[in-house]
Enzyme design. Structure first.
Site, mmCIF file in Angstrom:
data_model
loop_
_atom_site.group_PDB
_atom_site.id
_atom_site.type_symbol
_atom_site.label_atom_id
_atom_site.label_comp_id
_atom_site.label_asym_id
_atom_site.label_seq_id
_atom_site.Cartn_x
_atom_site.Cartn_y
_atom_site.Cartn_z
ATOM 1 N N SER A 1 0.848 -1.199 0.000
ATOM 2 C CA SER A 1 0.000 0.000 0.000
ATOM 3 C C SER A 1 0.879 1.242 0.000
ATOM 4 C CB SER A 1 -0.886 0.014 1.251
ATOM 5 O OG SER A 1 -1.493 1.279 1.409
ATOM 6 N N TYR B 1 -1.485 -0.529 10.245
ATOM 7 C CA TYR B 1 -1.656 -0.897 8.827
ATOM 8 C C TYR B 1 -0.419 -0.461 8.033
ATOM 9 C CZ TYR B 1 -3.807 -1.027 4.146
ATOM 10 O OH TYR B 1 -4.090 -1.284 2.825
ATOM 11 N N LYS C 1 2.111 -2.968 6.025
ATOM 12 C CA LYS C 1 2.250 -2.865 4.569
ATOM 13 C C LYS C 1 3.692 -2.528 4.166
ATOM 14 C CE LYS C 1 -1.740 -3.824 2.732
ATOM 15 N NZ LYS C 1 -1.890 -5.171 2.125
#
Ligand code: NAD
Length: 310
Positions: free
Chosen positions: A163, A176, A180
């Site tokens: 991401s 997150y 990622k």
């Protein structure tokens, strides 16, 4: 012989005839589009999905089943896998599903993911662990058994879904972002270690209007996010999963039809006098050169960074 199933768009050279693909998180969103296009181009696809809510809670087998039905209804070949990527046993079972049903594993799209938001100082250890476990550990648990199969075959393609949140940051989701970013490290080393066995590994940093992207509200009509149809990402992911792909150890962003390399480079910087011991004041004095981003190089490993300076 080439076996294109479903709609023939004409002029297509990317072909997965006689190949086997695993897509994790393939029951919804981006993963579904990856699975559909891989199957349409002739791959036998393991459609893996736990069928959980966006925070990772729950499970629903019908989510993977629906995509398998969709593929079969157009003459494609697919089998469902309901395992979670969150354990070594789950990853092994997904790979075993491919071997039991189709006898090999040619490409893995490690895509399964969850989402959550919390300011940095409010993330609980449980939230942190769950995020790292699904994205980063899940990527490892799935790719390691697949790597062993590909190593024996002398051929393989990994596409790890990272991401831009991991590469550049995303508020408010530190867990997150960290998970990622870890996937970029995983990609680098699978690429380095896979090179001698014909295994290529690349990462995709997608933007797509899925339930994950609309978690904080529907995007404005005509906005970049609204224009980021999942099919646009599938084009890049499917290319990287294919025989035609020759790149490895690279990261690519897909944003509303803009496809671009994302890279970590190192600038030429400031070279201090050999044998000297610069002080903090020297760093301050040379800050412009130390902070400059050009000229730069993109080392293929830690050793290559040393070669650049030597
Ligand atoms: P989505 O929620 O629509 O789909 C994710 C799928 O993964 C779901 O069907 C879910 O059931 C499955 N899944 C979750 N945990 C699993 C587990 N442990 N084992 C197996 N399956 C599991 O989300 P999406 O937007 O399609 O996201 C797909 C991937 O792309 C994710 O890794 C996400 O982080 C990444 N991504 C998406 C965007 C975006 O704009 N949508 C941006 C950057 C990165």
């Amino acid at each position: 012989m080439r076996r294109l199933v479903g709609e023939d768009k004409g002029g297509e050279v990317i072909d997965f005839t006689d190949q086997v693909a695993i897509v994790s998180g393939a029951g919804r969103g981006l993963g579904r589009h990856y699975a559909l296009d891989l199957a349409r181009r002739g791959a036998s696809v393991v459609v893996n999905d736990l069928g959980c809510a966006m925070d990772g809670e729950g499970a629903d087998r019908s989510i993977a089943d629906q995509v398998v039905d969709e593929i079969r209804s157009t003459g494609g070949t697919a089998v469902a896998s309901y395992e979670s990527v969150e354990s070594p046993e789950g990853g092994q079972a997904i790979v075993q599903t491919a071997l039991d049903n189709f006898g090999r594993v040619d490409c893995v799209v490690s895509n399964a993911g969850i989402w959550g938001m919390a300011p940095f100082d409010e993330i609980t250890p449980e939230q942190w662990q769950r995020m790292i476990n699904t994205h980063l550990n899940g990527g490892f648990y799935l790719s390691q058994p697949a790597f062993k199969v590909m190593k024996n075959q002398g051929y393989g393609r990994f596409v790890f879904i990272s991401s831009s949140g991991g590469a550049f940051g995303i508020y408010p989701s530190t867990h997150y972002a960290a998970a990622k970013a870890g996937i970029l490290g995983l990609t680098n080393n699978v690429a380095i270690e896979g090179a001698r066995y014909g295994i290529l590994a690349n990462a995709v940093l997608p933007f797509a209007i899925t339930r994950m992207a609309t978690a904080t509200g529907e995007p404005e009509e005509g906005s970049l996010l609204a224009l980021s149809r999942p099919e646009l990402v599938a084009a890049l992911t499917v290319y990287l999963a294919s025989r035609a792909c020759t790149s490895s150890h690279q990261n690519f962003s897909s944003l509303a039809g803009r496809y671009a390399r994302v890279f970590i480079g190192v600038a030429d910087g400031w070279i201090s006098e050999p044998g000297s011991t610069p002080t903090a004041d020297d760093i301050l004095a040379q800050l412009e050169k130390v902070s400059a981003t050009a000229p730069f190089s993109i080392p293929g490993s830690i050793v290559e960074e040393m070669d650049v300076v030597a």
